[in-house]
Scaffold this motif. Sequence first.
Motif, PDB file in Angstrom:
ATOM      1  N   ARG A  81       0.829  -1.212   0.000  1.00 34.81           N
ATOM      2  CA  ARG A  81       0.000   0.000   0.000  1.00 34.81           C
ATOM      3  C   ARG A  81       0.862   1.260   0.000  1.00 34.81           C
ATOM      4  O   ARG A  81       0.596   2.220  -0.730  1.00 34.81           O
ATOM      5  CB  ARG A  81      -0.905   0.003   1.236  1.00 34.81           C
ATOM      6  N   ALA A  82       1.917   1.260   0.815  1.00 32.64           N
ATOM      7  CA  ALA A  82       2.788   2.433   0.874  1.00 32.64           C
ATOM      8  C   ALA A  82       3.551   2.616  -0.439  1.00 32.64           C
ATOM      9  O   ALA A  82       3.769   3.750  -0.889  1.00 32.64           O
ATOM     10  CB  ALA A  82       3.756   2.305   2.039  1.00 32.64           C
ATOM     11  N   MET A  83       3.951   1.509  -1.060  1.00 36.13           N
ATOM     12  CA  MET A  83       4.611   1.614  -2.366  1.00 36.13           C
ATOM     13  C   MET A  83       3.674   2.269  -3.382  1.00 36.13           C
ATOM     14  O   MET A  83       4.077   3.112  -4.186  1.00 36.13           O
ATOM     15  CB  MET A  83       5.037   0.227  -2.871  1.00 36.13           C
TER      16      MET A  83
ATOM     17  N   GLN B 104       1.894  -1.313 -11.630  1.00 37.09           N
ATOM     18  CA  GLN B 104       2.706  -0.221 -12.164  1.00 37.09           C
ATOM     19  C   GLN B 104       3.020   0.814 -11.083  1.00 37.09           C
ATOM     20  O   GLN B 104       4.150   1.299 -10.965  1.00 37.09           O
ATOM     21  CB  GLN B 104       1.950   0.440 -13.319  1.00 37.09           C
ATOM     22  N   ALA B 105       2.004   1.141 -10.275  1.00 38.61           N
ATOM     23  CA  ALA B 105       2.218   2.117  -9.186  1.00 38.61           C
ATOM     24  C   ALA B 105       3.152   1.555  -8.128  1.00 38.61           C
ATOM     25  O   ALA B 105       3.956   2.297  -7.543  1.00 38.61           O
ATOM     26  CB  ALA B 105       0.880   2.505  -8.569  1.00 38.61           C
ATOM     27  N   VAL B 106       3.056   0.260  -7.841  1.00 40.51           N
ATOM     28  CA  VAL B 106       3.970  -0.372  -6.879  1.00 40.51           C
ATOM     29  C   VAL B 106       5.407  -0.183  -7.345  1.00 40.51           C
ATOM     30  O   VAL B 106       6.283   0.246  -6.575  1.00 40.51           O
ATOM     31  CB  VAL B 106       3.647  -1.879  -6.724  1.00 40.51           C
TER      32      VAL B 106
ATOM     33  N   GLU C 201      -1.004 -11.074  -5.357  1.00 39.70           N
ATOM     34  CA  GLU C 201       0.233 -11.817  -5.596  1.00 39.70           C
ATOM     35  C   GLU C 201       1.171 -11.042  -6.521  1.00 39.70           C
ATOM     36  O   GLU C 201       2.384 -10.998  -6.308  1.00 39.70           O
ATOM     37  CB  GLU C 201      -0.082 -13.187  -6.204  1.00 39.70           C
ATOM     38  N   ALA C 202       0.587 -10.424  -7.559  1.00 42.67           N
ATOM     39  CA  ALA C 202       1.411  -9.698  -8.534  1.00 42.67           C
ATOM     40  C   ALA C 202       2.089  -8.490  -7.885  1.00 42.67           C
ATOM     41  O   ALA C 202       3.258  -8.191  -8.166  1.00 42.67           O
ATOM     42  CB  ALA C 202       0.555  -9.244  -9.714  1.00 42.67           C
ATOM     43  N   GLU C 203       1.367  -7.813  -7.000  1.00 41.07           N
ATOM     44  CA  GLU C 203       1.945  -6.643  -6.327  1.00 41.07           C
ATOM     45  C   GLU C 203       3.068  -7.061  -5.377  1.00 41.07           C
ATOM     46  O   GLU C 203       4.127  -6.422  -5.318  1.00 41.07           O
ATOM     47  CB  GLU C 203       0.859  -5.896  -5.559  1.00 41.07           C
TER      48      GLU C 203
END
Length: 558
Positions: free
Chosen positions: A334-336, A353-355, A388-390
């Motif tokens: 979440r912070a990423m 992408q945002a991560v 899982e992907a994040e």
Amino acid sequence: MSYKTDIEIAREANKKPIQEIGAMLGIPSDDLLPFGHDKAKVSADFIAAQKDRPDGRLILVTAINPTPAGEGKTTTTVGLGDALNRIGRKTAICIREASLGPCFGMKGGAAGGGYAQVVPMEEMNLHFTGDFHAITSAHNLLSAMIDNHIYWGNELGIDERRVAWRRVMDMNDRALRQTVVSLGGVANGFPREGGFDITVASEVMAILCLATDLADLQKRLGDIIVAYRRDRSPIYARDIKADGAMTVLLQQAMQPNLVQTLENNPAFVHGGPFANIAHGCNSVIATTTALKLADYVVTEAGFGADLGAEKFMNIKCRKAGLAPDCVVLVATVRAMKMNGGVAKSDLGVENVQAVVAGCPNLGRHISNLKTFGVPVVVAINHFVTDTEAEIQAVKDYVTSQGSEAILSRHWELGGEGAEDLAHRVARIADSGVSQFAPLYRDDMGLFEKIEAIAKRIYRADEVLADKKIRDQLRQWEEAGYGHLPVCMAKTQYSFSTDPNLRGAPTGHSVPVREVRLSAGAGFVVVICGEIMTMPGLPQVPAAESIGLNETGQIEGLF
């Protein structure tokens, strides 16, 4: 799916009598000063008797820069401590005490969360064993004695324009930042400007957390510079003859507090300097005592690694002769995402992408920690909305930075959820690979020390300080204080002094607004940007939703 609140979980805890927790560490019940059934102070005599025992392994838990999404540093500290005990490693936890200011403001308590908590949660977040009250009283006794000395003839020749000692209270109250004292006529003394800081910013708090015993405590208290004469010569607390009475007020507060986790493992909770305006670590006496009694000690430093870990390494470890064997850097998916530009309301939606875009903040902290010569493991504090992907995106990024990331589910599962992390941390701590060294040498100039942190940790281009500040630093060097470390007071939300500048910014400047000499604590405080040593309450303080329910239980604490 609905989850229980932290306070509901804490209230259901199956606590053991504190004597049983002490016995786990070999502390006889006679050496425990009990506060009720579930918390106790450890006697000074017992602590002194442990000095020749070997030290255990020291594990530091730190984090990325905090975001409104939450990181869970204390939760991870507790979960890792429980997990290390689960895998057969005799472990103690060392964390700070909670300040009433953030508890009733917006940050909440400091006892962990979910199924990785230290209990009793309500008492820990409120008055606990009275340590903060003792620190507040000792600090304000000195304030009262300074003004009293001036009133009764000012034998020491204090320049009333140069009284450096402010007052404190453990509450966020912006109205008290700048005040005028002694109004009301001759009977009340000589009017002068003053003000309040929050108790956790007090030099007395820093001294309590860095002192090794009562004799060292009294010496440091006596070393506090409280004012200057017209010729700019300093006046110390011992000149006011306050150091003895202050030590008396702090005698019991110097003894570390022993409590337990939800899984009945020992935890020392002692001291509580803020990390953005003070040095942000629990007490040296608690950490060194835990290292004598346990094979592994898990401790935390406040806020992000640019503040808490930097001060842990450069101030606490330097002063106490400590060296971490492993550092755990806490991050969340979440912070990423927030660092990658996602709004808080959209954090529940998958966005790999945002991560990836937010990971440079994590990478900067990994790189910084490695400059201290310590091995770093990233703990991904699991949230139920993570995909899982994040999670894999964070792991892949951390691997590319020459470290490794391990998913930890201690919030949901307690120690069982952090076993993978515990196995890895124990292996690293046992390996002896840590080559710890502080960032700068004692013999560097004070301004050079500030520049070292600004350029090597914050990655700033320059430090902005006017002639008055540079001259002040030079004067302190000439007076024999040049060997002291520096304690940077800046926003916790960014590597820069701009709280809105997320990620891993470069090309910024660090403006120094003020410097303060904490001669008793043994460091120079460098106040940067807009940081406040007396915080204010938010528009809707947490206090508005805290109260007692119909059965007399506390509601709203978190």
